[in-house]
Design a protein around this motif. Structure first.
Motif, PDB file in Angstrom:
ATOM      1  N   MET A  81      43.208  33.666  34.867  1.00 46.20           N
ATOM      2  CA  MET A  81      44.567  33.986  35.308  1.00 46.20           C
ATOM      3  C   MET A  81      44.947  35.414  34.902  1.00 46.20           C
ATOM      4  SD  MET A  81      45.866  31.373  36.885  1.00 46.20           S
ATOM      5  CE  MET A  81      47.634  31.292  36.691  1.00 46.20           C
ATOM      6  N   PRO A  82      45.748  36.123  35.738  1.00 46.59           N
ATOM      7  CA  PRO A  82      46.144  37.502  35.424  1.00 46.59           C
ATOM      8  C   PRO A  82      47.294  37.581  34.435  1.00 46.59           C
ATOM      9  CG  PRO A  82      47.040  36.850  37.543  1.00 46.59           C
ATOM     10  CD  PRO A  82      46.157  35.717  37.099  1.00 46.59           C
ATOM     11  N   VAL A  83      47.108  36.976  33.276  1.00 44.32           N
ATOM     12  CA  VAL A  83      48.116  37.030  32.226  1.00 44.32           C
ATOM     13  C   VAL A  83      47.736  38.126  31.224  1.00 44.32           C
ATOM     14  CG1 VAL A  83      48.667  34.585  32.461  1.00 44.32           C
ATOM     15  CG2 VAL A  83      46.891  35.291  30.855  1.00 44.32           C
ATOM     16  N   THR A  84      48.610  38.424  30.313  1.00 43.54           N
ATOM     17  CA  THR A  84      48.300  39.434  29.309  1.00 43.54           C
ATOM     18  C   THR A  84      47.302  38.872  28.300  1.00 43.54           C
ATOM     19  OG1 THR A  84      50.055  38.753  27.778  1.00 43.54           O
ATOM     20  CG2 THR A  84      50.648  40.343  29.520  1.00 43.54           C
ATOM     21  N   PRO A  85      46.574  39.716  27.621  1.00 42.95           N
ATOM     22  CA  PRO A  85      45.654  39.225  26.589  1.00 42.95           C
ATOM     23  C   PRO A  85      46.364  38.393  25.530  1.00 42.95           C
ATOM     24  CG  PRO A  85      45.180  41.521  27.109  1.00 42.95           C
ATOM     25  CD  PRO A  85      46.467  41.182  27.801  1.00 42.95           C
ATOM     26  N   GLN A  86      47.615  38.754  25.215  1.00 44.01           N
ATOM     27  CA  GLN A  86      48.349  38.019  24.200  1.00 44.01           C
ATOM     28  C   GLN A  86      48.692  36.599  24.653  1.00 44.01           C
ATOM     29  OE1 GLN A  86      49.120  41.249  25.162  1.00 44.01           O
ATOM     30  NE2 GLN A  86      47.957  42.011  23.389  1.00 44.01           N
ATOM     31  N   VAL A  87      48.974  36.419  25.944  1.00 42.77           N
ATOM     32  CA  VAL A  87      49.239  35.078  26.470  1.00 42.77           C
ATOM     33  C   VAL A  87      47.960  34.253  26.455  1.00 42.77           C
ATOM     34  CG1 VAL A  87      49.871  33.769  28.532  1.00 42.77           C
ATOM     35  CG2 VAL A  87      51.227  35.756  27.847  1.00 42.77           C
ATOM     36  N   ARG A  88      46.848  34.905  26.780  1.00 32.79           N
ATOM     37  CA  ARG A  88      45.566  34.195  26.723  1.00 32.79           C
ATOM     38  C   ARG A  88      45.268  33.770  25.283  1.00 32.79           C
ATOM     39  NH1 ARG A  88      43.238  37.373  29.745  1.00 32.79           N
ATOM     40  NH2 ARG A  88      43.404  36.148  31.658  1.00 32.79           N
ATOM     41  N   GLY A  89      45.582  34.649  24.351  1.00 31.02           N
ATOM     42  CA  GLY A  89      45.409  34.292  22.950  1.00 31.02           C
ATOM     43  C   GLY A  89      46.309  33.140  22.552  1.00 31.02           C
ATOM     44  N   SER A 107      45.595  24.802  30.299  1.00 25.14           N
ATOM     45  CA  SER A 107      45.268  25.938  29.443  1.00 25.14           C
ATOM     46  C   SER A 107      43.908  26.513  29.787  1.00 25.14           C
ATOM     47  CB  SER A 107      45.276  25.519  27.968  1.00 25.14           C
ATOM     48  OG  SER A 107      46.559  25.116  27.562  1.00 25.14           O
ATOM     49  N   VAL A 108      42.979  25.646  30.141  1.00 27.73           N
ATOM     50  CA  VAL A 108      41.646  26.101  30.521  1.00 27.73           C
ATOM     51  C   VAL A 108      41.734  27.052  31.703  1.00 27.73           C
ATOM     52  CG1 VAL A 108      39.477  25.349  31.567  1.00 27.73           C
ATOM     53  CG2 VAL A 108      40.370  24.161  29.562  1.00 27.73           C
ATOM     54  N   GLY A 109      42.524  26.692  32.733  1.00 27.94           N
ATOM     55  CA  GLY A 109      42.678  27.565  33.884  1.00 27.94           C
ATOM     56  C   GLY A 109      43.263  28.901  33.523  1.00 27.94           C
ATOM     57  N   LEU A 110      44.240  28.893  32.642  1.00 26.31           N
ATOM     58  CA  LEU A 110      44.866  30.142  32.217  1.00 26.31           C
ATOM     59  C   LEU A 110      43.864  31.046  31.512  1.00 26.31           C
ATOM     60  CD1 LEU A 110      48.325  30.459  30.485  1.00 26.31           C
ATOM     61  CD2 LEU A 110      46.349  31.675  29.617  1.00 26.31           C
ATOM     62  N   ARG A 135      45.615  29.044  48.809  1.00 24.59           N
ATOM     63  CA  ARG A 135      46.754  29.801  49.270  1.00 24.59           C
ATOM     64  C   ARG A 135      48.016  28.976  49.451  1.00 24.59           C
ATOM     65  NH1 ARG A 135      42.433  31.623  50.263  1.00 24.59           N
ATOM     66  NH2 ARG A 135      41.679  33.663  50.807  1.00 24.59           N
ATOM     67  N   ALA A 136      47.889  27.736  49.935  1.00 29.65           N
ATOM     68  CA  ALA A 136      49.084  26.972  50.215  1.00 29.65           C
ATOM     69  C   ALA A 136      49.669  26.341  48.966  1.00 29.65           C
ATOM     70  CB  ALA A 136      48.795  25.892  51.248  1.00 29.65           C
ATOM     71  N   ALA A 137      48.809  25.897  48.096  1.00 27.70           N
ATOM     72  CA  ALA A 137      49.286  25.386  46.829  1.00 27.70           C
ATOM     73  C   ALA A 137      48.671  26.278  45.805  1.00 27.70           C
ATOM     74  CB  ALA A 137      48.805  23.953  46.638  1.00 27.70           C
ATOM     75  N   VAL A 138      49.283  26.859  44.955  1.00 25.60           N
ATOM     76  CA  VAL A 138      48.665  27.926  44.207  1.00 25.60           C
ATOM     77  C   VAL A 138      48.026  27.496  42.944  1.00 25.60           C
ATOM     78  CG1 VAL A 138      48.857  30.372  44.060  1.00 25.60           C
ATOM     79  CG2 VAL A 138      50.710  29.169  45.048  1.00 25.60           C
ATOM     80  N   ARG A 139      48.132  27.099  41.912  1.00 24.86           N
ATOM     81  CA  ARG A 139      47.135  26.548  41.013  1.00 24.86           C
ATOM     82  C   ARG A 139      47.609  26.224  39.616  1.00 24.86           C
ATOM     83  NH1 ARG A 139      41.856  29.291  38.846  1.00 24.86           N
ATOM     84  NH2 ARG A 139      42.280  29.071  36.699  1.00 24.86           N
ATOM     85  N   PRO A 140      47.033  25.216  38.967  1.00 24.62           N
ATOM     86  CA  PRO A 140      47.509  24.897  37.637  1.00 24.62           C
ATOM     87  C   PRO A 140      46.733  25.568  36.528  1.00 24.62           C
ATOM     88  CG  PRO A 140      46.248  23.092  38.479  1.00 24.62           C
ATOM     89  CD  PRO A 140      46.174  24.205  39.477  1.00 24.62           C
TER      90      PRO A 140
END
Length: 382
Positions: free
Chosen positions: A280-288, A273-276, A43-48
Protein backbone atom coordinates in the motif's frame (compact mmCIF):
# COMPACT_ATOMS: atom_id res chain seq x y z
CA UNK A 1 22.41 1.75 26.71
CA UNK A 2 18.76 2.80 26.28
CA UNK A 3 16.04 0.18 25.52
CA UNK A 4 15.87 0.92 21.79
CA UNK A 5 19.62 0.52 21.47
CA UNK A 6 19.34 -2.79 23.30
CA UNK A 7 16.65 -3.92 20.86
CA UNK A 8 18.80 -2.93 17.88
CA UNK A 9 21.74 -4.81 19.28
CA UNK A 10 19.69 -7.94 19.92
CA UNK A 11 17.98 -7.98 16.52
CA UNK A 12 19.39 -10.55 14.07
CA UNK A 13 20.47 -9.43 10.59
CA UNK A 14 18.24 -10.72 8.04
CA UNK A 15 -4.33 -3.07 -5.18
CA UNK A 16 -13.65 -1.14 -12.52
CA UNK A 17 -14.81 -3.65 -13.99
CA UNK A 18 -13.18 -4.88 -17.16
CA UNK A 19 -13.44 -7.95 -19.43
CA UNK A 20 -11.88 -11.06 -17.94
CA UNK A 21 -11.14 -14.21 -19.91
CA UNK A 22 -12.87 -17.35 -18.69
CA UNK A 23 -9.66 -19.05 -17.56
CA UNK A 24 -8.75 -16.13 -15.34
CA UNK A 25 -12.33 -15.84 -14.05
CA UNK A 26 -12.47 -19.53 -13.19
CA UNK A 27 -9.13 -19.45 -11.46
CA UNK A 28 -10.01 -16.40 -9.39
CA UNK A 29 -13.45 -17.75 -8.41
CA UNK A 30 -11.92 -21.08 -7.48
CA UNK A 31 -9.32 -19.42 -5.34
CA UNK A 32 -11.91 -17.17 -3.67
CA UNK A 33 -13.83 -20.28 -2.63
CA UNK A 34 -10.79 -22.12 -1.41
CA UNK A 35 -9.11 -19.57 0.85
CA UNK A 36 -9.76 -16.11 2.26
CA UNK A 37 -7.06 -14.31 0.32
CA UNK A 38 -5.34 -11.02 0.82
CA UNK A 39 -7.61 -8.85 -1.34
CA UNK A 40 -5.88 -7.55 -4.41
CA UNK A 41 -6.44 -4.16 -5.96
CA UNK A 42 -9.45 -4.11 -8.24
CA UNK A 43 -10.88 -1.05 -9.88
CA UNK A 44 -14.52 -1.34 -8.89
CA UNK A 45 -13.96 -2.38 -5.34
CA UNK A 46 -10.68 -1.11 -4.16
CA UNK A 47 -9.05 -3.24 -1.47
CA UNK A 48 -8.63 -4.20 2.16
CA UNK A 49 -5.55 -3.60 4.22
CA UNK A 50 -4.83 -2.44 7.68
CA UNK A 51 -2.66 -2.08 10.37
CA UNK A 52 1.13 -1.47 19.06
CA UNK A 53 3.42 -0.18 21.05
CA UNK A 54 5.92 2.58 21.55
CA UNK A 55 8.90 2.78 23.80
CA UNK A 56 7.26 0.84 26.62
CA UNK A 57 6.54 -2.04 24.22
CA UNK A 58 10.14 -1.97 23.03
CA UNK A 59 11.26 -2.28 26.65
CA UNK A 60 8.95 -5.28 27.07
CA UNK A 61 10.27 -6.79 23.85
CA UNK A 62 13.86 -6.46 25.03
CA UNK A 63 12.89 -8.05 28.30
CA UNK A 64 11.48 -10.99 26.34
CA UNK A 65 14.82 -11.72 24.69
CA UNK A 66 16.08 -15.15 25.69
CA UNK A 67 19.80 -15.81 25.59
CA UNK A 68 20.64 -19.36 24.62
CA UNK A 69 24.16 -20.69 25.18
CA UNK A 70 25.52 -22.54 22.18
CA UNK A 71 28.28 -25.13 22.21
CA UNK A 72 31.95 -24.15 22.25
CA UNK A 73 33.07 -22.64 18.96
CA UNK A 74 35.94 -20.53 17.76
CA UNK A 75 35.11 -16.99 16.58
CA UNK A 76 33.98 -16.96 12.95
CA UNK A 77 35.20 -14.46 10.35
CA UNK A 78 33.46 -11.16 10.88
CA UNK A 79 32.63 -11.97 14.50
CA UNK A 80 33.75 -9.73 17.33
CA UNK A 81 37.14 -10.60 18.73
CA UNK A 82 37.34 -11.97 22.31
CA UNK A 83 37.30 -9.31 25.02
CA UNK A 84 40.02 -8.99 27.57
CA UNK A 85 39.80 -11.84 30.03
CA UNK A 86 38.06 -14.18 27.57
CA UNK A 87 39.66 -17.14 25.89
CA UNK A 88 39.64 -17.47 22.11
CA UNK A 89 37.18 -20.36 22.49
CA UNK A 90 34.68 -18.36 24.53
CA UNK A 91 31.17 -19.55 23.78
CA UNK A 92 29.29 -17.16 21.47
CA UNK A 93 25.76 -16.20 22.38
CA UNK A 94 22.80 -17.13 20.21
CA UNK A 95 20.06 -14.56 20.75
CA UNK A 96 16.47 -15.70 20.27
CA UNK A 97 13.84 -12.97 20.10
CA UNK A 98 10.16 -13.30 20.91
CA UNK A 99 7.63 -12.84 18.09
CA UNK A 100 6.80 -9.45 19.58
CA UNK A 101 10.43 -8.36 19.57
CA UNK A 102 10.98 -9.48 15.98
CA UNK A 103 7.92 -7.54 14.78
CA UNK A 104 8.92 -4.44 16.74
CA UNK A 105 12.37 -4.64 15.21
CA UNK A 106 10.80 -4.93 11.73
CA UNK A 107 8.68 -1.87 12.55
CA UNK A 108 11.77 0.13 13.35
CA UNK A 109 13.37 -0.92 10.08
CA UNK A 110 10.22 0.00 8.15
CA UNK A 111 10.21 3.41 9.83
CA UNK A 112 13.66 4.12 8.41
CA UNK A 113 12.75 3.55 4.76
CA UNK A 114 12.76 6.71 2.62
CA UNK A 115 9.39 8.33 1.91
CA UNK A 116 9.74 9.49 -1.68
CA UNK A 117 6.63 9.94 -3.85
CA UNK A 118 6.07 10.00 -7.61
CA UNK A 119 3.35 10.17 -10.23
CA UNK A 120 2.41 6.50 -9.89
CA UNK A 121 2.30 3.84 -7.20
CA UNK A 122 3.62 0.72 -8.91
CA UNK A 123 3.58 -2.89 -7.80
CA UNK A 124 4.73 -6.09 -9.46
CA UNK A 125 4.13 -9.59 -8.15
CA UNK A 126 3.81 -13.24 -9.09
CA UNK A 127 0.82 -15.17 -7.78
CA UNK A 128 0.61 -18.95 -7.53
CA UNK A 129 -2.41 -21.21 -6.92
CA UNK A 130 -2.41 -24.98 -6.46
CA UNK A 131 -5.01 -27.28 -8.06
CA UNK A 132 -5.33 -31.07 -8.21
CA UNK A 133 -5.17 -32.49 -11.75
CA UNK A 134 -8.42 -34.19 -12.82
CA UNK A 135 -6.47 -37.30 -13.78
CA UNK A 136 -3.13 -38.68 -12.71
CA UNK A 137 -3.24 -37.89 -9.00
CA UNK A 138 -0.83 -34.94 -9.01
CA UNK A 139 -0.91 -31.25 -8.08
CA UNK A 140 -0.45 -28.31 -10.45
CA UNK A 141 0.78 -24.79 -9.70
CA UNK A 142 -0.72 -22.06 -11.88
CA UNK A 143 1.46 -18.92 -12.07
CA UNK A 144 0.68 -15.36 -13.13
CA UNK A 145 2.63 -12.11 -13.15
CA UNK A 146 0.69 -8.98 -12.16
CA UNK A 147 1.65 -5.33 -12.56
CA UNK A 148 -0.41 -2.36 -11.40
CA UNK A 149 -0.10 1.41 -11.69
CA UNK A 150 -2.21 3.68 -9.47
CA UNK A 151 -2.01 7.45 -10.12
CA UNK A 152 -1.27 9.82 -7.30
CA UNK A 153 -3.45 12.56 -8.89
CA UNK A 154 -7.26 12.38 -8.83
CA UNK A 155 -9.33 12.01 -11.99
CA UNK A 156 -6.91 9.57 -13.61
CA UNK A 157 -7.00 5.90 -14.51
CA UNK A 158 -5.63 2.76 -12.95
CA UNK A 159 -3.70 0.41 -15.20
CA UNK A 160 -2.84 -3.24 -14.89
CA UNK A 161 -0.91 -5.80 -16.87
CA UNK A 162 -1.27 -9.55 -16.46
CA UNK A 163 0.66 -12.43 -17.95
CA UNK A 164 0.11 -16.11 -17.38
CA UNK A 165 3.45 -17.78 -16.78
CA UNK A 166 2.22 -21.31 -17.34
CA UNK A 167 1.21 -24.18 -15.10
CA UNK A 168 3.67 -26.74 -13.83
CA UNK A 169 3.70 -29.79 -11.54
CA UNK A 170 3.93 -28.70 -7.92
CA UNK A 171 6.84 -30.94 -6.94
CA UNK A 172 9.15 -33.69 -8.15
CA UNK A 173 6.66 -36.48 -7.41
CA UNK A 174 3.98 -34.47 -9.21
CA UNK A 175 6.32 -34.01 -12.17
CA UNK A 176 6.89 -37.75 -12.44
CA UNK A 177 3.13 -38.34 -12.33
CA UNK A 178 2.64 -35.67 -15.01
CA UNK A 179 5.23 -37.38 -17.19
CA UNK A 180 3.52 -40.73 -16.71
CA UNK A 181 0.31 -39.00 -17.90
CA UNK A 182 2.11 -38.09 -21.15
CA UNK A 183 3.38 -34.63 -20.15
CA UNK A 184 0.24 -32.84 -21.44
CA UNK A 185 0.70 -29.26 -22.62
CA UNK A 186 -2.67 -28.41 -21.11
CA UNK A 187 -3.67 -29.84 -17.76
CA UNK A 188 -7.30 -30.25 -16.74
CA UNK A 189 -7.64 -29.39 -13.06
CA UNK A 190 -10.27 -29.73 -10.39
CA UNK A 191 -11.96 -26.41 -9.61
CA UNK A 192 -13.53 -26.26 -6.15
CA UNK A 193 -16.83 -24.80 -7.41
CA UNK A 194 -19.68 -26.81 -8.92
CA UNK A 195 -20.88 -24.05 -11.28
CA UNK A 196 -17.52 -23.25 -12.84
CA UNK A 197 -16.74 -24.79 -16.22
CA UNK A 198 -13.82 -27.27 -16.39
CA UNK A 199 -10.52 -25.45 -16.22
CA UNK A 200 -7.60 -26.35 -18.47
CA UNK A 201 -4.24 -24.78 -17.64
CA UNK A 202 -1.57 -24.45 -20.36
CA UNK A 203 2.00 -25.17 -19.38
CA UNK A 204 3.30 -22.53 -21.80
CA UNK A 205 3.37 -18.86 -20.88
CA UNK A 206 0.88 -16.47 -22.52
CA UNK A 207 0.99 -12.95 -23.87
CA UNK A 208 0.80 -10.02 -21.48
CA UNK A 209 -2.50 -8.13 -21.58
CA UNK A 210 -2.95 -4.52 -20.45
CA UNK A 211 -6.16 -2.89 -19.26
CA UNK A 212 -7.21 0.37 -17.61
CA UNK A 213 -10.27 2.08 -16.12
CA UNK A 214 -11.11 5.37 -14.36
CA UNK A 215 -10.66 5.69 -10.63
CA UNK A 216 -13.81 4.85 -8.68
CA UNK A 217 -15.66 8.13 -8.04
CA UNK A 218 -12.70 9.84 -9.65
CA UNK A 219 -10.45 9.51 -6.62
CA UNK A 220 -10.87 6.15 -4.82
CA UNK A 221 -7.84 3.90 -5.13
CA UNK A 222 -8.04 1.22 -2.44
CA UNK A 223 -10.46 -0.40 -0.01
CA UNK A 224 -9.78 -0.29 3.71
CA UNK A 225 -13.12 -1.40 5.02
CA UNK A 226 -14.40 1.53 3.00
CA UNK A 227 -13.21 3.08 -0.24
CA UNK A 228 -10.34 5.46 0.35
CA UNK A 229 -8.44 8.06 -1.63
CA UNK A 230 -4.72 8.49 -2.00
CA UNK A 231 -5.00 11.44 0.39
CA UNK A 232 -6.69 9.18 2.95
CA UNK A 233 -3.87 6.65 2.69
CA UNK A 234 -1.14 9.23 3.01
CA UNK A 235 -2.89 10.67 6.07
CA UNK A 236 -3.41 7.46 8.04
CA UNK A 237 -2.37 7.69 11.70
CA UNK A 238 1.14 6.46 12.35
CA UNK A 239 0.54 5.53 15.99
CA UNK A 240 -0.43 1.87 16.45
CA UNK A 241 -3.42 2.44 18.75
CA UNK A 242 -4.85 5.22 16.57
CA UNK A 243 -4.32 3.18 13.42
CA UNK A 244 -6.01 0.20 15.07
CA UNK A 245 -9.01 2.33 16.04
CA UNK A 246 -9.21 3.78 12.49
CA UNK A 247 -9.30 0.31 11.02
CA UNK A 248 -11.70 -1.23 13.52
CA UNK A 249 -14.25 1.48 12.68
CA UNK A 250 -14.88 -0.63 9.54
CA UNK A 251 -14.97 -4.02 11.28
CA UNK A 252 -18.44 -5.66 11.30
CA UNK A 253 -17.63 -9.11 12.64
CA UNK A 254 -17.11 -10.83 9.30
CA UNK A 255 -14.24 -11.56 6.93
CA UNK A 256 -12.81 -9.18 4.38
CA UNK A 257 -14.21 -11.39 1.60
CA UNK A 258 -17.73 -12.33 2.67
CA UNK A 259 -20.29 -10.98 5.14
CA UNK A 260 -21.50 -14.55 5.69
CA UNK A 261 -18.14 -15.72 7.06
CA UNK A 262 -17.56 -14.71 10.67
CA UNK A 263 -14.09 -13.49 11.65
CA UNK A 264 -12.86 -12.23 14.99
CA UNK A 265 -11.16 -8.86 15.27
CA UNK A 266 -7.62 -10.20 15.64
CA UNK A 267 -7.93 -12.31 12.48
CA UNK A 268 -9.44 -9.36 10.64
CA UNK A 269 -6.73 -6.96 11.78
CA UNK A 270 -4.03 -9.41 10.74
CA UNK A 271 -5.59 -9.86 7.29
CA UNK A 272 -5.90 -6.15 6.54
CA UNK A 273 -2.55 -5.25 8.09
CA UNK A 274 -0.82 -7.70 5.79
CA UNK A 275 -2.19 -5.87 2.75
CA UNK A 276 -1.05 -2.54 4.10
CA UNK A 277 2.44 -3.77 4.78
CA UNK A 278 2.83 -5.61 1.48
CA UNK A 279 2.17 -2.93 -1.12
CA UNK A 280 0.00 0.00 0.00
CA UNK A 281 1.20 3.59 -0.73
CA UNK A 282 1.32 4.60 2.91
CA UNK A 283 4.17 6.34 4.69
CA UNK A 284 6.98 4.25 6.16
CA UNK A 285 5.79 5.28 9.62
CA UNK A 286 2.29 3.91 8.98
CA UNK A 287 3.80 0.67 7.73
CA UNK A 288 5.84 0.54 10.92
CA UNK A 289 2.69 1.16 12.96
CA UNK A 290 1.06 -1.83 11.23
CA UNK A 291 3.99 -4.04 12.28
CA UNK A 292 3.62 -2.76 15.84
CA UNK A 293 -0.08 -3.58 15.76
CA UNK A 294 0.73 -7.14 14.70
CA UNK A 295 3.17 -7.29 17.59
CA UNK A 296 0.24 -6.60 19.89
CA UNK A 297 -1.75 -9.63 18.71
CA UNK A 298 -1.08 -12.60 20.99
CA UNK A 299 -2.17 -15.09 18.33
CA UNK A 300 0.56 -14.03 15.90
CA UNK A 301 3.74 -16.10 15.86
CA UNK A 302 7.02 -15.65 14.02
CA UNK A 303 8.71 -18.32 11.87
CA UNK A 304 12.33 -17.74 10.88
CA UNK A 305 14.15 -18.90 7.75
CA UNK A 306 11.07 -19.20 5.56
CA UNK A 307 11.73 -19.61 1.82
CA UNK A 308 9.16 -17.86 -0.36
CA UNK A 309 7.95 -18.96 -3.81
CA UNK A 310 10.77 -16.97 -5.46
CA UNK A 311 13.42 -18.75 -3.42
CA UNK A 312 14.14 -15.82 -1.11
CA UNK A 313 14.71 -16.36 2.58
CA UNK A 314 12.77 -14.25 5.06
CA UNK A 315 10.86 -14.27 8.30
CA UNK A 316 7.10 -14.94 8.52
CA UNK A 317 4.49 -13.43 10.79
CA UNK A 318 1.88 -16.18 10.90
CA UNK A 319 -1.65 -16.57 12.19
CA UNK A 320 -3.71 -19.77 12.23
CA UNK A 321 -7.20 -19.19 10.82
CA UNK A 322 -10.17 -21.47 10.18
CA UNK A 323 -13.70 -21.61 8.85
CA UNK A 324 -16.25 -24.32 8.19
CA UNK A 325 -15.70 -24.30 4.41
CA UNK A 326 -11.96 -24.59 4.02
CA UNK A 327 -10.73 -26.01 7.31
CA UNK A 328 -7.66 -24.71 9.11
CA UNK A 329 -4.88 -22.79 7.40
CA UNK A 330 -1.88 -20.73 8.40
CA UNK A 331 -1.76 -17.27 6.81
CA UNK A 332 1.74 -15.86 6.51
CA UNK A 333 3.29 -12.47 5.85
CA UNK A 334 6.90 -13.00 4.78
CA UNK A 335 9.26 -10.08 5.24
CA UNK A 336 12.93 -9.20 5.25
CA UNK A 337 14.03 -8.50 8.81
CA UNK A 338 16.98 -6.41 7.67
CA UNK A 339 14.78 -3.82 5.89
CA UNK A 340 11.22 -4.32 7.14
CA UNK A 341 10.13 -4.80 3.51
CA UNK A 342 7.52 -7.40 2.59
CA UNK A 343 8.53 -10.31 0.37
CA UNK A 344 5.00 -11.64 -0.03
CA UNK A 345 2.22 -13.77 1.44
CA UNK A 346 1.25 -17.42 1.48
CA UNK A 347 -1.49 -19.68 2.81
CA UNK A 348 -0.49 -23.08 4.20
CA UNK A 349 -2.95 -25.94 4.63
CA UNK A 350 -3.12 -27.21 8.23
CA UNK A 351 -6.34 -29.21 8.36
CA UNK A 352 -7.83 -29.54 4.84
CA UNK A 353 -11.59 -29.46 4.39
CA UNK A 354 -14.09 -28.76 1.60
CA UNK A 355 -12.40 -27.28 -1.50
CA UNK A 356 -8.97 -28.04 -0.04
CA UNK A 357 -9.70 -31.64 0.97
CA UNK A 358 -7.38 -32.94 -1.78
CA UNK A 359 -4.39 -31.01 -0.39
CA UNK A 360 -2.06 -32.48 2.20
CA UNK A 361 -1.28 -30.61 5.42
CA UNK A 362 1.75 -28.39 4.87
CA UNK A 363 0.84 -27.58 1.24
CA UNK A 364 1.22 -23.93 0.26
CA UNK A 365 -2.16 -23.61 -1.44
CA UNK A 366 -1.62 -20.05 -2.67
CA UNK A 367 1.05 -17.39 -2.53
CA UNK A 368 1.98 -13.98 -3.84
CA UNK A 369 5.59 -12.93 -4.14
CA UNK A 370 6.22 -9.19 -4.29
CA UNK A 371 8.86 -8.25 -6.84
CA UNK A 372 8.49 -4.47 -6.60
CA UNK A 373 6.30 -1.99 -4.72
CA UNK A 374 6.99 1.74 -4.67
CA UNK A 375 6.64 5.16 -6.25
CA UNK A 376 7.74 5.94 -9.79
CA UNK A 377 7.42 8.69 -12.38
CA UNK A 378 7.37 6.10 -15.18
CA UNK A 379 3.79 5.20 -16.11
CA UNK A 380 2.50 2.20 -18.07
CA UNK A 381 3.19 1.89 -21.76
CA UNK A 382 0.05 3.03 -23.62
Amino acid sequence: MNPMDELRAARPAHLGDRPVDERTRAAELAHAMSVPRRTRRRRAAVRPVWGLAGLAAAVAAVAAVAVVVAGNAAPQPGKQAPQAGQSASATPRKVTLSARAVLLAAAEKADRQPDRTGEWWYSSSVSRHVYPAREGGYLVVDRQRNEEWTPRATGGEQWSREQRLGAEPAGEADRLAWERAGSPGEIDVVVPMKKVAPLSLPTASGKATTSHSPLVDGDKVFWLGRNVTMKDLRGLPDEPEKLKKWLLDSYDGHSTESSSVKMDSDDWLFTVSVGLIVDMPVTPQVRGAAFRMLAGLDSVKVIENVTDAEGRTGTAAALRQSDERTGVRESRLIFDEATGRALGTESVVVEPRGPQAALEPGTVSSSEAVLEAGWTDVGPKR
